[in-house]
Motif scaffolding. Sequence first.
Motif, PDB file in Angstrom:
ATOM      1  N   LYS A 207      49.883-103.931  75.183  1.00 49.12           N
ATOM      2  CA  LYS A 207      50.721-104.659  74.175  1.00 49.12           C
ATOM      3  C   LYS A 207      51.087-103.783  73.128  1.00 49.12           C
ATOM      4  N   LEU A 208      50.388-102.972  72.466  1.00 45.72           N
ATOM      5  CA  LEU A 208      50.701-102.053  71.399  1.00 45.72           C
ATOM      6  C   LEU A 208      51.763-101.208  71.791  1.00 45.72           C
ATOM      7  N   VAL A 209      51.638-100.549  72.947  1.00 47.42           N
ATOM      8  CA  VAL A 209      52.727 -99.480  73.588  1.00 47.42           C
ATOM      9  C   VAL A 209      53.882-100.314  73.739  1.00 47.42           C
ATOM     10  N   LEU A 210      54.005-101.533  74.390  1.00 49.11           N
ATOM     11  CA  LEU A 210      55.089-102.188  74.608  1.00 49.11           C
ATOM     12  C   LEU A 210      55.658-102.720  73.390  1.00 49.11           C
ATOM     13  N   GLU A 211      55.076-103.097  72.246  1.00 45.12           N
ATOM     14  CA  GLU A 211      55.694-103.486  71.120  1.00 45.12           C
ATOM     15  C   GLU A 211      56.356-102.265  70.349  1.00 45.12           C
ATOM     16  N   LEU A 212      55.639-100.998  70.312  1.00 48.53           N
ATOM     17  CA  LEU A 212      56.292 -99.634  69.718  1.00 48.53           C
ATOM     18  C   LEU A 212      57.454 -99.491  70.643  1.00 48.53           C
ATOM     19  N   LEU A 213      57.561 -99.581  71.989  1.00 50.71           N
ATOM     20  CA  LEU A 213      58.732 -99.278  72.871  1.00 50.71           C
ATOM     21  C   LEU A 213      60.092-100.143  72.259  1.00 50.71           C
ATOM     22  N   LEU A 214      59.666-101.511  72.376  1.00 46.82           N
ATOM     23  CA  LEU A 214      60.546-102.467  72.244  1.00 46.82           C
ATOM     24  C   LEU A 214      61.127-102.257  70.824  1.00 46.82           C
ATOM     25  N   VAL A 215      60.591-101.984  69.750  1.00 44.05           N
ATOM     26  CA  VAL A 215      60.830-101.825  68.243  1.00 44.05           C
ATOM     27  C   VAL A 215      61.669-100.691  67.916  1.00 44.05           C
ATOM     28  N   LEU A 216      60.756 -99.492  68.413  1.00 44.57           N
ATOM     29  CA  LEU A 216      61.355 -98.416  68.050  1.00 44.57           C
ATOM     30  C   LEU A 216      62.172 -97.512  68.835  1.00 44.57           C
ATOM     31  N   ALA A 217      62.099 -97.767  70.431  1.00 42.81           N
ATOM     32  CA  ALA A 217      63.005 -96.920  71.045  1.00 42.81           C
ATOM     33  C   ALA A 217      64.281 -97.521  71.230  1.00 42.81           C
ATOM     34  N   VAL A 218      64.396 -98.740  71.084  1.00 36.59           N
ATOM     35  CA  VAL A 218      65.593 -99.473  71.137  1.00 36.59           C
ATOM     36  C   VAL A 218      66.241 -99.894  69.704  1.00 36.59           C
ATOM     37  N   GLU A 219      67.397 -99.451  69.264  1.00 32.15           N
ATOM     38  CA  GLU A 219      67.960 -99.953  68.345  1.00 32.15           C
ATOM     39  C   GLU A 219      69.521 -99.987  68.276  1.00 32.15           C
ATOM     40  N   ARG A 220      69.931-100.810  67.346  1.00 33.57           N
ATOM     41  CA  ARG A 220      71.611-100.636  67.392  1.00 33.57           C
ATOM     42  C   ARG A 220      71.853-100.512  65.923  1.00 33.57           C
ATOM     43  N   ARG A 221      72.650 -99.301  66.133  1.00 34.75           N
ATOM     44  CA  ARG A 221      73.559 -98.898  64.849  1.00 34.75           C
ATOM     45  C   ARG A 221      74.954 -98.765  64.877  1.00 34.75           C
ATOM     46  N   ASP A 222      75.589 -99.373  63.936  1.00 35.42           N
ATOM     47  CA  ASP A 222      77.110 -99.132  63.909  1.00 35.42           C
ATOM     48  C   ASP A 222      77.646 -99.991  64.871  1.00 35.42           C
ATOM     49  N   GLY A 223      77.098-101.084  65.557  1.00 36.33           N
ATOM     50  CA  GLY A 223      77.793-101.751  66.665  1.00 36.33           C
ATOM     51  C   GLY A 223      77.075-100.922  67.961  1.00 36.33           C
ATOM     52  N   ARG A 224      76.424 -99.823  68.165  1.00 38.54           N
ATOM     53  CA  ARG A 224      76.280 -99.277  69.196  1.00 38.54           C
ATOM     54  C   ARG A 224      74.660 -99.216  69.559  1.00 38.54           C
TER      55      ARG A 224
END
Length: 240
Positions: A207-224
């Motif tokens: 779960k710790l690894v999954l949360e890190l991936l979901l929060v830090l690996a995927v992000e939205r910047r400037d509509g992208r």
Amino acid sequence: MNVVLTGLGRVLGLQLVLRLTDGMPRAAARALLAATVVVVNGAPMLAVATGAIGYGDVWLWLALEVVTIYVWTLVRALLSRDADGRSRARSFGTLFFAVHYGGFALVPFLVGLATVLPVAPLRSPWLTVLVLGGLGFLAAGWAGAGRLRERRPLGIGDYVRAYARMALAYAALFVPLVAQGVGSSDDVTRLTAGQERGPALLVLAAKLVLELLLVLAVERRDGRLFLLGRPVVVTVRRAS
């Protein structure tokens, strides 16, 4: 109040911390998110290591989390509107999520009553149900209050996060059985405290690894949309 809710409520994700990072430099915001993920998900691991909770509590926490995610995601979907103001309550995505995710969200909870609790009874039901489940449910709603008011449509990332956590809850159903080498119902026996600790820590580490991936690996910047810092580009080929 924000700090208290952040510490208690982000058993489900990090929307509360995301609100606290508004206006912060990107590097500082991501460092805060990573630290919070580790602290929030490390606390249950410490509780398992000290014997405060067992595998049954870990399973119930994940099962309640899936139900909580379903409720608040569905509320957001039902209230969301398109750019032209039209309701998305009857869209295919909303209807599919309501039926598909709703049906499967109950399975980890109902099946676990018959498969997990007999081998790993709850050690701290009040802590698990009220703190991890109840406060987590309220914090998730409070964290999404702004999106609910704005009736902002859900993105693909919202659905990905929901289904990813459901997959983890399903895995939690089978880990204690695999740990025992169960081949039939006759092989099922109650786990000792030592036998519970390993599977519980394994699931919480996942779960710790999954949360890190979901929060830090995927992000939205400037509509992208960015994955691991690289922009995600979707191309559509037209038939000639």
